[in-house]
Motif scaffolding. Structure first.
Motif, PDB file in Angstrom:
ATOM      1  N   LEU A 161      58.795  50.618  43.641  1.00  0.00           N
ATOM      2  CA  LEU A 161      57.571  50.619  43.410  1.00  0.00           C
ATOM      3  C   LEU A 161      56.785  50.197  44.226  1.00  0.00           C
ATOM      4  CD1 LEU A 161      57.168  48.917  39.455  1.00  0.00           C
ATOM      5  CD2 LEU A 161      56.950  51.384  39.729  1.00  0.00           C
ATOM      6  N   ASP A 162      55.242  50.143  44.862  1.00  0.00           N
ATOM      7  CA  ASP A 162      55.188  50.432  46.710  1.00  0.00           C
ATOM      8  C   ASP A 162      54.194  48.436  46.080  1.00  0.00           C
ATOM      9  OD1 ASP A 162      52.922  51.100  45.703  1.00  0.00           O
ATOM     10  OD2 ASP A 162      52.943  53.103  46.537  1.00  0.00           O
TER      11      ASP A 162
ATOM     12  N   ARG B 190      52.127  60.545  40.916  1.00  0.00           N
ATOM     13  CA  ARG B 190      50.926  59.724  39.801  1.00  0.00           C
ATOM     14  C   ARG B 190      49.400  59.181  39.969  1.00  0.00           C
ATOM     15  NH1 ARG B 190      52.775  54.406  40.455  1.00  0.00           N
ATOM     16  NH2 ARG B 190      54.204  54.114  42.661  1.00  0.00           N
ATOM     17  N   ARG B 191      49.634  59.041  41.178  1.00  0.00           N
ATOM     18  CA  ARG B 191      48.132  58.364  41.556  1.00  0.00           C
ATOM     19  C   ARG B 191      47.050  59.109  41.698  1.00  0.00           C
ATOM     20  NH1 ARG B 191      50.513  54.782  45.278  1.00  0.00           N
ATOM     21  NH2 ARG B 191      51.548  53.317  43.732  1.00  0.00           N
TER      22      ARG B 191
ATOM     23  N   ILE C  45      40.780  53.832  45.494  1.00  0.00           N
ATOM     24  CA  ILE C  45      41.474  54.264  46.448  1.00  0.00           C
ATOM     25  C   ILE C  45      41.180  55.759  46.894  1.00  0.00           C
ATOM     26  CG2 ILE C  45      43.298  54.582  47.849  1.00  0.00           C
ATOM     27  CD1 ILE C  45      44.237  51.640  46.851  1.00  0.00           C
TER      28      ILE C  45
ATOM     29  N   THR D  55      41.344  47.440  39.100  1.00  0.00           N
ATOM     30  CA  THR D  55      42.192  48.031  39.878  1.00  0.00           C
ATOM     31  C   THR D  55      41.982  48.827  41.461  1.00  0.00           C
ATOM     32  OG1 THR D  55      42.937  50.050  38.825  1.00  0.00           O
ATOM     33  CG2 THR D  55      43.867  47.649  37.987  1.00  0.00           C
ATOM     34  N   PRO D  56      43.131  48.947  41.891  1.00  0.00           N
ATOM     35  CA  PRO D  56      42.842  49.089  43.541  1.00  0.00           C
ATOM     36  C   PRO D  56      43.207  50.669  43.526  1.00  0.00           C
ATOM     37  CG  PRO D  56      44.877  48.672  43.494  1.00  0.00           C
ATOM     38  CD  PRO D  56      44.685  47.861  42.162  1.00  0.00           C
ATOM     39  N   THR D  57      43.963  51.209  42.444  1.00  0.00           N
ATOM     40  CA  THR D  57      43.720  52.709  42.777  1.00  0.00           C
ATOM     41  C   THR D  57      42.905  53.442  42.345  1.00  0.00           C
ATOM     42  OG1 THR D  57      46.679  52.280  42.251  1.00  0.00           O
ATOM     43  CG2 THR D  57      45.916  54.614  41.574  1.00  0.00           C
TER      44      THR D  57
ATOM     45  N   SER E 186      50.751  54.346  35.820  1.00  0.00           N
ATOM     46  CA  SER E 186      50.740  56.212  35.608  1.00  0.00           C
ATOM     47  C   SER E 186      52.609  56.906  36.159  1.00  0.00           C
ATOM     48  CB  SER E 186      49.954  56.725  36.083  1.00  0.00           C
ATOM     49  OG  SER E 186      48.578  56.446  36.095  1.00  0.00           O
TER      50      SER E 186
ATOM     51  N   VAL F  96      47.568  42.605  38.079  1.00  0.00           N
ATOM     52  CA  VAL F  96      45.854  42.782  37.626  1.00  0.00           C
ATOM     53  C   VAL F  96      46.548  42.933  36.248  1.00  0.00           C
ATOM     54  CG1 VAL F  96      44.157  44.806  36.732  1.00  0.00           C
ATOM     55  CG2 VAL F  96      44.628  43.777  39.190  1.00  0.00           C
TER      56      VAL F  96
ATOM     57  N   PHE G 195      38.978  42.883  36.492  1.00  0.00           N
ATOM     58  CA  PHE G 195      40.647  43.321  36.898  1.00  0.00           C
ATOM     59  C   PHE G 195      40.186  44.679  37.472  1.00  0.00           C
ATOM     60  CE2 PHE G 195      39.857  40.566  31.873  1.00  0.00           C
ATOM     61  CZ  PHE G 195      40.483  39.354  32.744  1.00  0.00           C
TER      62      PHE G 195
ATOM     63  N   GLU H 278      46.942  39.052  34.837  1.00  0.00           N
ATOM     64  CA  GLU H 278      46.109  38.665  34.004  1.00  0.00           C
ATOM     65  C   GLU H 278      45.052  39.058  33.242  1.00  0.00           C
ATOM     66  OE1 GLU H 278      42.455  38.237  37.639  1.00  0.00           O
ATOM     67  OE2 GLU H 278      41.298  37.192  36.923  1.00  0.00           O
ATOM     68  N   LYS H 279      45.095  40.131  33.521  1.00  0.00           N
ATOM     69  CA  LYS H 279      43.870  40.702  32.007  1.00  0.00           C
ATOM     70  C   LYS H 279      45.001  41.045  30.413  1.00  0.00           C
ATOM     71  CE  LYS H 279      42.253  45.681  30.857  1.00  0.00           C
ATOM     72  NZ  LYS H 279      41.810  46.866  30.951  1.00  0.00           N
TER      73      LYS H 279
ATOM     74  N   LEU I 248      50.124  45.152  43.200  1.00  0.00           N
ATOM     75  CA  LEU I 248      48.395  44.824  43.026  1.00  0.00           C
ATOM     76  C   LEU I 248      47.984  45.563  41.568  1.00  0.00           C
ATOM     77  CD1 LEU I 248      46.897  45.784  45.852  1.00  0.00           C
ATOM     78  CD2 LEU I 248      47.089  43.523  45.852  1.00  0.00           C
ATOM     79  N   GLU I 249      48.568  46.202  41.261  1.00  0.00           N
ATOM     80  CA  GLU I 249      47.844  47.086  39.559  1.00  0.00           C
ATOM     81  C   GLU I 249      49.139  45.819  38.741  1.00  0.00           C
ATOM     82  OE1 GLU I 249      46.565  49.224  38.737  1.00  0.00           O
ATOM     83  OE2 GLU I 249      46.298  50.579  40.358  1.00  0.00           O
TER      84      GLU I 249
ATOM     85  N   GLN J 161      50.611  51.092  32.623  1.00  0.00           N
ATOM     86  CA  GLN J 161      49.195  51.213  34.272  1.00  0.00           C
ATOM     87  C   GLN J 161      49.256  51.374  36.093  1.00  0.00           C
ATOM     88  OE1 GLN J 161      47.374  48.638  33.486  1.00  0.00           O
ATOM     89  NE2 GLN J 161      46.230  47.812  35.622  1.00  0.00           N
TER      90      GLN J 161
ATOM     91  N   ILE K  39      51.055  48.896  45.776  1.00  0.00           N
ATOM     92  CA  ILE K  39      49.244  48.809  45.854  1.00  0.00           C
ATOM     93  C   ILE K  39      50.137  48.919  44.188  1.00  0.00           C
ATOM     94  CG2 ILE K  39      48.047  50.646  44.620  1.00  0.00           C
ATOM     95  CD1 ILE K  39      47.984  52.384  47.288  1.00  0.00           C
ATOM     96  N   ASP K  40      51.130  49.340  43.637  1.00  0.00           N
ATOM     97  CA  ASP K  40      52.015  49.020  42.608  1.00  0.00           C
ATOM     98  C   ASP K  40      51.796  47.357  41.989  1.00  0.00           C
ATOM     99  OD1 ASP K  40      52.544  51.268  41.808  1.00  0.00           O
ATOM    100  OD2 ASP K  40      53.830  51.670  42.797  1.00  0.00           O
TER     101      ASP K  40
END
Lengths: 85, 353
Positions: free
Chosen positions: A39-40, B51-52, B112, B107-109, A17, A49, B105, A52-53, A45-46, A15, A42-43
């Motif tokens: 991790l930061d 990675r993103r 963005i 995701t933000p990445t 990457s 998700v 579901f 939940e998923k 938030l990932e 998730q 944004i991670d």
């Protein structure tokens, strides 16, 4: 529980990457943020998700994340207790 | 107009154009769509940041760093990018997730990373550059639009150092739509035989070309962009007149142009624009092309500037880019002309420093 911890590591790597990181590189009690996997936000938030998923856990209070995402082991404990799927 | 010098240029394309050689190792493809040849991105981007990143971001960040290294520039005053389709890989993934996860579901990445200005933003983030940052999305005039913006900025202040680039990437699904709408060939052909093609459409690829522009004369200058003009639509006859007028405005004659770099892309229907010039005003001019090597995409024309700078640097023209047999001892003035399907005509004069 051990199975869930391993499964979680695979899903986190996928998730988020996390290139060049193997399941064996992540210790069960390693901190996910800060010194560990670094991790930061944004991670984070990932990960919300992902919970939940994959496990049907909806975090309504973002502050909860700070406690739950301390390590893979703590995440696994929380999932075991609260999962709906 | 103030002077506009190129101090550094780098390009990532379907050919190995980042190995320091000047088109010596050519890759041949036999496909309608072919991908860019990846440099080792890890040499330029931290794994934690990479990675993103989708391919366009990796290509853009890396090409901009290469150009800045060449120009020995650590911090630009502005970052201006052009892209026809933006970060279409992550746009596709984001749309797929909307579809398959029933609008849940998200995701933000991916969101963005799917905007058109992601590349410009990531370059700025990496450098911590808080200067002017703009992305032009103008189809096949995207790169030229960003170039004109940079030129205008240098007209206001010649001290500025500006990173300008063009980026476009291939995506799994949407790139194939261009086969359906006839913009691409219907059958694979060898890319190196592009001009022998008797059919319409072209070959699609991807890439990133970045330059560092400077208004000040210095030993870093590789070339000077003397002038650039964009015309949205023009007939073949009007194009010929536009180019003649452009050259005259520079105080030059056709014979002062040492080489013309054309955007021939193997599309029988629209290569007539180039062929008409090749057989009339440029009959006695060295004619060069490049889209058989790097394919076509909205900012492919930026590669013409890479080619020009390398001709000046190496004082040599690789035979693979020659369309006629005329030889030139030393190139001083190179004219670039490109159009896509009869639209977005761009004419530029680049002079050796």
């Amino acid at each position: 529980m051990a199975e869930l911890v391993e499964e979680l590591k695979v899903k986190i790597i996928d998730q988020l990457s996390l290139e060049d990181i193997e399941v064996s590189d992540i210790g069960n009690d390693d901190p996910l943020f800060g010194d560990g996997l670094a991790l930061d936000s944004i991670d984070a938030l990932e990960l919300i998700v992902l919970l939940e998923k994959e496990y049907g856990i909806k975090l309504t209070d973002p502050k909860q994340g700070k406690e739950i995402f301390q390590s893979v082991q703590i995440m696994a404990d929380y999932i075991t207790e609260h999962r709906t799927k | 107009m103030n002077k506009c010098y190129i101090n550094g240029v780098a390009s990532i394309t379907a050919q190995p154009t980042t190995n320091g050689k000047f088109l010596e190792d050519i890759i041949s493809y036999n496909d309608i769509i072919f991908k860019a040849d990846n440099p080792n991105y890890k040499d330029f981007i931290k794994p934690s940041a990479m990675r993103r990143m989708s391919k366009s971001v990796k290509m853009g960040v890396t090409a901009s760093k290469m150009a800045m290294e060449q120009a020995r520039l650590e911090m630009p005053d502005a970052i201006i990018t052009g892209t026809g389709m933006g970060c279409r890989q992550d746009s596709e993934k984001f749309l797929e997730k909307i579809l398959y996860d029933d609008e849940q579901f998200l995701t933000p990445t991916l969101f963005i990373q799917s905007t058109h200005n992601t590349v410009g933003g990531q370059i700025a983030l990496g450098l911590q550059c808080k200067g002017y940052n703009l992305t032009y999305v103008q189809s096949s005039a995207s790169f030229e639009s960003s170039l004109i913006d940079a030129q205008l900025m240098l007209t206001e202040d010649s001290n500025k150092k500006i990173v300008v680039g063009g980026i476009d990437e291939i995506a799994k699904t949407s790139s194939k739509f261009h086969i359906l709408n006839g913009e691409l060939k219907q059958q694979p052909i060898p890319n190196l035989e592009l001009l022998q093609s008797k059919t319409t459409g072209t070959l699609l690829s991807e890439g990133a070309t970045f330059m560092v522009l400077d208004g000040e004369k210095s030993t870093k200058n590789i070339a000077e962009i003397v002038d650039i003009e964009m015309i949205y639509t023009a007939s073949i006859e009007e194009t010929k007149k536009n180019i003649e007028d452009f050259i005259a405005r520079q105080g030059l004659k056709i014979q002062d142009i040492d080489a013309v770099i054309l955007g021939n892309n193997g599309d029988r229907q629209f290569d007539t624009y180039y062929q008409s010039l090749q057989t009339s005003i440029f009959t006695n001019t060295q004619q060069l092309y490049y889209k058989h090597l790097i394919g076509d995409y909205h900012v492919a024309s930026a590669f013409g500037y890479w080619l020009t700078c390398n001709i000046f640097k190496h004082n040599n023209v690789p035979s693979i880019v020659k369309m006629n047999n005329l030889e030139v001892d030393e190139h001083k003035n190179i004219l670039l002309y490109n159009q896509y399907r009869g639209e977005n005509h761009s004419i530029a004069l680049v002079r050796k420093c």
